[in-house]
Motif scaffolding. Structure first.
Motif, short mmCIF file in Angstrom:
data_model
loop_
_atom_site.label_atom_id
_atom_site.label_comp_id
_atom_site.label_asym_id
_atom_site.label_seq_id
_atom_site.Cartn_x
_atom_site.Cartn_y
_atom_site.Cartn_z
N LYS A 1 0.81 -1.22 0.00
CA LYS A 1 0.00 0.00 0.00
C LYS A 1 0.85 1.27 0.00
CE LYS A 1 -3.90 -2.30 2.12
NZ LYS A 1 -4.74 -2.45 3.28
N VAL A 2 2.10 1.16 -0.46
CA VAL A 2 2.99 2.32 -0.57
C VAL A 2 3.28 2.54 -2.05
CG1 VAL A 2 5.21 3.31 0.11
CG2 VAL A 2 4.01 1.78 1.68
N SER A 3 3.13 3.79 -2.50
CA SER A 3 3.29 4.09 -3.92
C SER A 3 4.71 4.55 -4.26
CB SER A 3 2.30 5.16 -4.35
OG SER A 3 2.56 6.37 -3.69
N ASN A 4 5.06 4.43 -5.52
CA ASN A 4 6.32 4.88 -6.10
C ASN A 4 7.53 4.07 -5.63
OD1 ASN A 4 7.84 6.45 -7.88
ND2 ASN A 4 8.28 7.98 -6.32
N ILE A 5 7.34 2.77 -5.48
CA ILE A 5 8.44 1.90 -5.07
C ILE A 5 8.71 0.86 -6.15
CG2 ILE A 5 9.18 0.12 -3.45
CD1 ILE A 5 7.94 1.67 -1.26
N LYS A 6 9.94 0.84 -6.60
CA LYS A 6 10.37 -0.16 -7.58
C LYS A 6 10.96 -1.37 -6.86
CE LYS A 6 13.20 -0.52 -11.73
NZ LYS A 6 14.10 0.24 -12.63
N ASN A 7 11.79 -1.07 -5.84
CA ASN A 7 12.46 -2.13 -5.10
C ASN A 7 12.89 -1.60 -3.74
OD1 ASN A 7 13.67 -4.64 -4.67
ND2 ASN A 7 15.61 -3.99 -5.53
N ILE A 8 13.01 -2.50 -2.76
CA ILE A 8 13.52 -2.09 -1.44
C ILE A 8 14.58 -3.09 -0.99
CG2 ILE A 8 11.39 -0.97 -0.70
CD1 ILE A 8 11.81 -3.71 1.33
N ASP A 9 15.50 -2.58 -0.18
CA ASP A 9 16.51 -3.42 0.46
C ASP A 9 16.38 -3.18 1.96
OD1 ASP A 9 18.58 -5.18 0.76
OD2 ASP A 9 20.11 -3.88 -0.11
N LYS B 1 12.01 9.25 -9.57
CA LYS B 1 12.80 10.00 -8.58
C LYS B 1 12.19 11.36 -8.25
CE LYS B 1 17.24 7.94 -9.60
NZ LYS B 1 18.64 8.17 -9.94
N ASN B 2 11.32 11.87 -9.09
CA ASN B 2 10.72 13.19 -8.86
C ASN B 2 9.42 13.14 -8.07
OD1 ASN B 2 12.79 14.47 -10.38
ND2 ASN B 2 11.75 13.83 -12.25
N LYS B 3 8.95 11.94 -7.74
CA LYS B 3 7.71 11.79 -6.98
C LYS B 3 8.00 11.28 -5.57
CE LYS B 3 4.56 11.17 -10.81
NZ LYS B 3 3.52 10.33 -11.40
N VAL B 4 7.07 11.56 -4.65
CA VAL B 4 7.24 11.13 -3.25
C VAL B 4 6.92 9.65 -3.09
CG1 VAL B 4 6.73 13.42 -2.33
CG2 VAL B 4 4.89 11.76 -2.56
N VAL B 5 7.45 9.10 -2.04
CA VAL B 5 7.10 7.75 -1.61
C VAL B 5 6.11 7.94 -0.47
CG1 VAL B 5 7.96 5.66 -0.48
CG2 VAL B 5 9.33 6.78 -2.24
N LYS B 6 4.88 7.44 -0.66
CA LYS B 6 3.90 7.60 0.41
C LYS B 6 2.88 6.48 0.39
CE LYS B 6 0.80 10.77 -2.01
NZ LYS B 6 0.12 12.04 -1.94
N GLY B 7 2.27 6.28 1.55
CA GLY B 7 1.26 5.25 1.69
C GLY B 7 1.29 4.66 3.08
N ILE B 8 0.70 3.49 3.21
CA ILE B 8 0.63 2.80 4.50
C ILE B 8 1.54 1.57 4.46
CG2 ILE B 8 -0.87 1.65 6.19
CD1 ILE B 8 -1.52 4.62 5.80
N LEU B 9 2.55 1.59 5.31
CA LEU B 9 3.50 0.48 5.44
C LEU B 9 3.04 -0.40 6.60
CD1 LEU B 9 6.31 -0.83 4.84
CD2 LEU B 9 7.21 0.71 6.58
N GLU B 10 3.06 -1.71 6.39
CA GLU B 10 2.70 -2.64 7.46
C GLU B 10 3.96 -3.29 8.01
OE1 GLU B 10 0.38 -6.73 7.58
OE2 GLU B 10 -0.94 -5.06 7.04
N PHE B 11 4.11 -3.22 9.33
CA PHE B 11 5.28 -3.79 10.02
C PHE B 11 4.80 -4.88 10.96
CE2 PHE B 11 7.85 -3.39 14.02
CZ PHE B 11 8.97 -4.06 13.56
N ASN B 12 5.36 -6.09 10.80
CA ASN B 12 5.04 -7.23 11.66
C ASN B 12 6.32 -7.75 12.29
OD1 ASN B 12 2.15 -7.67 10.93
ND2 ASN B 12 3.05 -7.90 8.91
N ALA B 13 6.25 -8.07 13.56
CA ALA B 13 7.42 -8.59 14.26
C ALA B 13 6.98 -9.31 15.53
CB ALA B 13 8.39 -7.45 14.60
#
Length: 191
Positions: free
Chosen positions: A94-102, A136-148
């Motif tokens: 549910k987060v926009s403008n993401i190609k990949n994450i590390d 790269k010119n747009k923001v990264v925004k949305g709802i990130l879900e964290f589970n632990a």
């Protein structure tokens, strides 16, 4: 006859209350919809915050971090928890403008609890995150879900929904950059 039924009912109510008290930690769920969370999560055992570093135009990625603060005695696990435990996970659907994450893990500490070896962190940890954006010119925004899973004498599953926006929190960006880079320097290198 009334007395026996009343005593049975009282006994059943006591059993129900006792079960609820015992099971409450295992059914804990917290949901937070901002990146400036507080210790209200799970009775104050932890705090989670998503932070961004200063944008470095030379990088191909946006540096950010998931900052976890734990009350004394509590710990959270590493990506390979050892003989017990669950590693932290992120859901980016549910987060926009993401190609990949590390999603990176700093070197952990070893814990031994009743002969069981586990690996994780206590007090504070920042999990560095490198985000490669679609644009790269747009923001990264949305709802990130964290589970632990966090543990003291017992383990509690935690779940947070965190609203993130790469354009917010500009006032803390310098401090965040230093903190994220500090933890990034402790991430083991891949062979």
């Amino acid at each position: 006859m009334k007395s026996k039924n009343y005593d049975k009912l009282k006994f059943l109510i006591k059993i129900l209350i006792l079960n609820l008290l015992i099971l409450k930690p295992f059914c804990s769920y917290s949901e937070t919809l901002n990146s400036k969370n507080n210790y209200d999560n799970n009775n104050g055992f932890y705090k989670v915050e998503f932070i961004f570093a200063k944008v470095n135009k030379a990088n191909n990625f946006l540096l950010s971090g998931l900052k976890i603060n734990l009350k004394p005695g509590w710990k959270i696990y590493w990506k390979n928890p050892g003989d017990a435990g669950l590693p932290p996970e992120l859901n980016w659907e549910k987060v926009s403008n993401i190609k990949n994450i590390d999603f990176l893990f700093p070197a952990p500490k070893r814990f031994n609890f009743f002969g069981i070896d586990t690996f994780g962190y206590e007090r504070e940890v920042v999990f560095p995150i490198k985000i490669v954006r679609n644009n790269k010119n747009k923001v990264v925004k949305g709802i990130l879900e964290f589970n632990a899973q966090i543990c003291e004498k017992i383990c509690i599953p935690i779940k947070n929904k965190i609203s993130i926006n790469s354009e917010l929190n500009k006032s803390q960006i310098h401090n965040n950059t230093q903190k994220i880079k500090s933890y990034l320097s402790h991430v083991p290198l891949k062979n």
